[in-house]
Write a protein that holds these residues in place. Structure first.
Motif, PDB file in Angstrom:
ATOM      1  N   SER A   1       1.729  -8.278  -3.039  1.00  0.00           N
ATOM      2  CA  SER A   1       1.922  -7.177  -3.991  1.00  0.00           C
ATOM      3  C   SER A   1       0.823  -6.142  -3.885  1.00  0.00           C
ATOM      4  O   SER A   1      -0.125  -6.305  -3.118  1.00  0.00           O
TER       5      SER A   1
ATOM      6  N   GLN B   1      12.185 -11.202 -12.339  1.00  0.00           N
ATOM      7  CA  GLN B   1      10.768 -11.512 -12.552  1.00  0.00           C
ATOM      8  C   GLN B   1      10.353 -10.901 -13.890  1.00  0.00           C
ATOM      9  O   GLN B   1      10.618  -9.729 -14.148  1.00  0.00           O
TER      10      GLN B   1
ATOM     11  N   GLY C   1       6.058 -13.584 -13.423  1.00  0.00           N
ATOM     12  CA  GLY C   1       5.280 -12.765 -12.490  1.00  0.00           C
ATOM     13  C   GLY C   1       3.798 -13.100 -12.518  1.00  0.00           C
ATOM     14  O   GLY C   1       3.267 -13.605 -13.507  1.00  0.00           O
TER      15      GLY C   1
ATOM     16  N   GLY D   1      10.335  -5.661 -14.454  1.00  0.00           N
ATOM     17  CA  GLY D   1       9.822  -4.486 -15.176  1.00  0.00           C
ATOM     18  C   GLY D   1      10.732  -4.095 -16.316  1.00  0.00           C
ATOM     19  O   GLY D   1      11.744  -3.440 -16.109  1.00  0.00           O
TER      20      GLY D   1
ATOM     21  N   CYS E   1      -0.236  -4.291 -19.867  1.00  0.00           N
ATOM     22  CA  CYS E   1       0.994  -4.851 -20.438  1.00  0.00           C
ATOM     23  C   CYS E   1       2.179  -4.042 -19.936  1.00  0.00           C
ATOM     24  O   CYS E   1       2.004  -2.923 -19.445  1.00  0.00           O
TER      25      CYS E   1
ATOM     26  N   ILE F   1      12.503  -6.159 -18.309  1.00  0.00           N
ATOM     27  CA  ILE F   1      13.607  -7.090 -18.597  1.00  0.00           C
ATOM     28  C   ILE F   1      13.137  -7.973 -19.756  1.00  0.00           C
ATOM     29  O   ILE F   1      12.343  -8.894 -19.572  1.00  0.00           O
TER      30      ILE F   1
HETATM   31  C1  LIG Z   1      -0.785  -8.593 -18.204  1.00  0.00           C
HETATM   32  C2  LIG Z   1      -0.109  -8.310 -16.898  1.00  0.00           C
HETATM   33  C3  LIG Z   1      -0.821  -8.409 -15.710  1.00  0.00           C
HETATM   34  C4  LIG Z   1      -0.193  -8.186 -14.488  1.00  0.00           C
HETATM   35  N1  LIG Z   1      -0.892  -8.354 -13.327  1.00  0.00           N
HETATM   36  C5  LIG Z   1      -0.260  -8.255 -12.135  1.00  0.00           C
HETATM   37  C6  LIG Z   1      -0.939  -8.582 -10.925  1.00  0.00           C
HETATM   38  O1  LIG Z   1      -2.106  -8.971 -10.931  1.00  0.00           O
HETATM   39  N2  LIG Z   1      -0.251  -8.443  -9.765  1.00  0.00           N
HETATM   40  C7  LIG Z   1       1.060  -8.023  -9.731  1.00  0.00           C
HETATM   41  O2  LIG Z   1       1.635  -7.935  -8.646  1.00  0.00           O
HETATM   42  N3  LIG Z   1       1.723  -7.746 -10.865  1.00  0.00           N
HETATM   43  C8  LIG Z   1       1.098  -7.860 -12.050  1.00  0.00           C
HETATM   44  N4  LIG Z   1       1.809  -7.632 -13.217  1.00  0.00           N
HETATM   45  C9  LIG Z   1       3.249  -7.314 -13.124  1.00  0.00           C
HETATM   46  C10 LIG Z   1       4.117  -8.551 -13.371  1.00  0.00           C
HETATM   47  O3  LIG Z   1       3.904  -9.556 -12.424  1.00  0.00           O
HETATM   48  C11 LIG Z   1       5.621  -8.248 -13.442  1.00  0.00           C
HETATM   49  O4  LIG Z   1       6.181  -7.873 -12.212  1.00  0.00           O
HETATM   50  C12 LIG Z   1       6.016  -7.183 -14.456  1.00  0.00           C
HETATM   51  O5  LIG Z   1       5.105  -7.015 -15.492  1.00  0.00           O
HETATM   52  C13 LIG Z   1       7.393  -7.553 -15.043  1.00  0.00           C
HETATM   53  O6  LIG Z   1       7.755  -6.708 -16.084  1.00  0.00           O
HETATM   54  P1  LIG Z   1       7.653  -7.151 -17.628  1.00  0.00           P
HETATM   55  O7  LIG Z   1       6.208  -7.347 -17.882  1.00  0.00           O
HETATM   56  O8  LIG Z   1       8.231  -5.984 -18.348  1.00  0.00           O
HETATM   57  O9  LIG Z   1       8.454  -8.401 -17.799  1.00  0.00           O
HETATM   58  C14 LIG Z   1       1.182  -7.827 -14.453  1.00  0.00           C
HETATM   59  C15 LIG Z   1       1.885  -7.718 -15.662  1.00  0.00           C
HETATM   60  C16 LIG Z   1       1.269  -7.954 -16.875  1.00  0.00           C
HETATM   61  C17 LIG Z   1       2.061  -7.849 -18.142  1.00  0.00           C
END
Ligand SMILES: Cc1cc2nc3c(=O)[nH]c(=O)nc-3n(C[C@H](O)[C@H](O)[C@H](O)COP(=O)(O)O)c2cc1C
Length: 414
Positions: free
Chosen positions: A146, A261, A22, A241, A371, A243
């Motif tokens: 997003s 993702q 992601g 989210g 996070c 996983i």
């Molecule tokens: C440090 C961090 C920064 C993130 N920044 C963004 C972002 O800028 N835009 C976005 O759409 N999602 C963002 N996300 C969400 C991730 O792209 C992803 O969909 C989500 O975190 C996946 O779940 P997981 O972290 O449990 O694997 C971010 C996630 C993390 C951990």
């Protein structure tokens, strides 16, 4: 039990390993991380958040300094409505970041860019149009829309020559948001090529209210899968989210998802853009060290470590240099909160703003330690070194662990 590698994601003519890393804003998902995802046959994301600042860091350009200089006279003025992005410079910065990343791409995978609608940049439509079209110009494989509903975003790219060949996807957190998007963008006669369904355990901003804990990814994903089946719409669904293991991922793939993702597990890799000491904070965190709060000026809840330096900080708004969250009238909730504190503490050298944060500055300086909910499990994915710190992982190690692991196992680094 099946593993992730038993499945493939089909996007147009492409067959991919069904793992999408992601987007993680302001260069947490760096080009190096995205390039690894693509090299290994999956999909990696770069992000277009604060792209002029990212270009400056990567290529020693001077976009931020230049803008700060241009608007320096306004620094003490609470009215930020005159601060505008130069659209030509914004296009240039995007083309630097995207173009150079695409030149370096190797392997069979793809590189997408994460594009947040909530970066309103004091001219939401004009700046978003430039960001999207410049990424297409620079050869990006796909765009993930997003943080916002993006109801008009397809129309902003409609007459671009790559509108039908680039992969375009959206992130939603409910069936209702997906239905709204499909209705609105139907006019462009183009369906999204994929839909990321982001549940309440994700990192970054959440598409839920503070009642996020009453939702769950499985239920929302199943609801969306049933809807698409009933409507005979063949759009790949990609849950995100929480996983955390290959087995979590395989379970989604076995029950109708086209890919997953994932992000949090990659925050502790060498390729991730966070500074090393911050990666160690992620490793060390316990479940009670993580919170969802409302300090983001976007109005969306955001998940982060409670020890994030940005919580309670009271820096002067930095919109002359940044200004990515200024709405169409030049306002930002942080400016209002900051001015309130300054007025309440006349003569104070420093104020603390508890309810909102200057997110541009915080993200640029890696002071907002966002996070996913499962960050507290990262310590189980590595080895502890003699000095008490944890060994950083390679993105390849984490990717392969998702791809091949079974029975909830997590491979430790060698
Ligand atoms: C440090 C961090 C920064 C993130 N920044 C963004 C972002 O800028 N835009 C976005 O759409 N999602 C963002 N996300 C969400 C991730 O792209 C992803 O969909 C989500 O975190 C996946 O779940 P997981 O972290 O449990 O694997 C971010 C996630 C993390 C951990």
């Amino acid at each position: 039990m099946k593993r992730v590698d038993d499945f493939r994601l089909t996007l147009g003519e492409r067959e991919l390993v069904p793992i999408m890393i992601g987007g993680m804003g302001v260069d947490i998902s760096t080009a190096q991380l995205a390039l690894e995802g693509a090299r290994l046959g999956g999909i990696g994301h770069i992000s277009d958040a604060m792209v002029p600042a990212v270009s400056d860091r990567r290529f020693r350009t001077h976009f931020v300094k230049e803008k700060a200089k241009l608007f320096k006279h306004n620094a003490a003025n609470p009215d930020k409505s005159k601060i505008q992005f130069d659209l030509g410079r914004l296009a240039e910065a995007t083309q630097n970041h995207v173009g150079r990343t695409m030149e370096a791409k190797r392997g069979d995978g793809l590189i997408f860019i994460n594009c947040m609608e909530k970066l309103t940049m004091n001219a939401p439509k004009e700046t978003l149009r430039v960001r999207l079209r410049s990424a297409l110009d620079a050869g990006i494989d796909g765009i993930t829309l997003s943080a916002g509903l993006h109801l008009g975003s397809f129309a902003l790219m409609e007459d671009h020559p790559r509108f039908r060949d680039a992969k375009l996807g959206i992130i939603v957190s409910s069936l209702r948001a997906l239905q709204l998007f499909l209705r609105k963008s139907g006019r462009t006669h183009r369906l999204p090529d994929y839909v990321v369904v982001e549940g309440p355990l994700a990192g970054g901003h959440l598409g839920f209210g503070m009642d996020w804990a009453s939702y769950d990814l499985r239920t929302i994903t199943d609801e969306i899968l049933r809807y698409l089946q009933a409507e005979k719409l063949a759009i790949p669904i990609i849950p995100a989210g929480g996983i955390f293991t290959g087995s979590d991922a395989a379970l989604f793939l076995e029950t109708g998802a086209a890919a997953v993702q994932v992000a949090t597990r990659f925050t502790v890799t060498n390729e991730c853009g966070l500074p090393e000491d911050v990666k160690q904070e992620y490793f060390k965190s316990a479940e009670e060290d993580i919170e969802v709060n409302l300090i983001s000026p976007t109005g969306y809840p955001m998940r982060m470590l409670k020890s994030s330096p940005t919580i309670g900080a009271g820096i002067r708004p930095n919109c002359e240099a940044y200004g990515y969250l200024l709405d169409g009238s030049g306002n930002c909730a942080y400016i209002t909160a900051y001015n309130r504190e300054v007025a309440a503490h006349p003569g104070a050298k420093k104020v603390s703003v508890k309810d909102k944060t200057c997110l541009c500055t915080a993200m640029r300086n890696f002071d907002c330690w966002t996070c996913g909910h499962n960050a507290y499990r990262l310590k189980d994915t590595s080895r502890r070194l003699a000095d008490g710190s944890y060994a950083l992982l390679t993105a390849e190690h984490v990717f392969r662990d998702y791809q091949f692991s079974t029975e909830g196992r997590i491979a430790l680094p060698g």
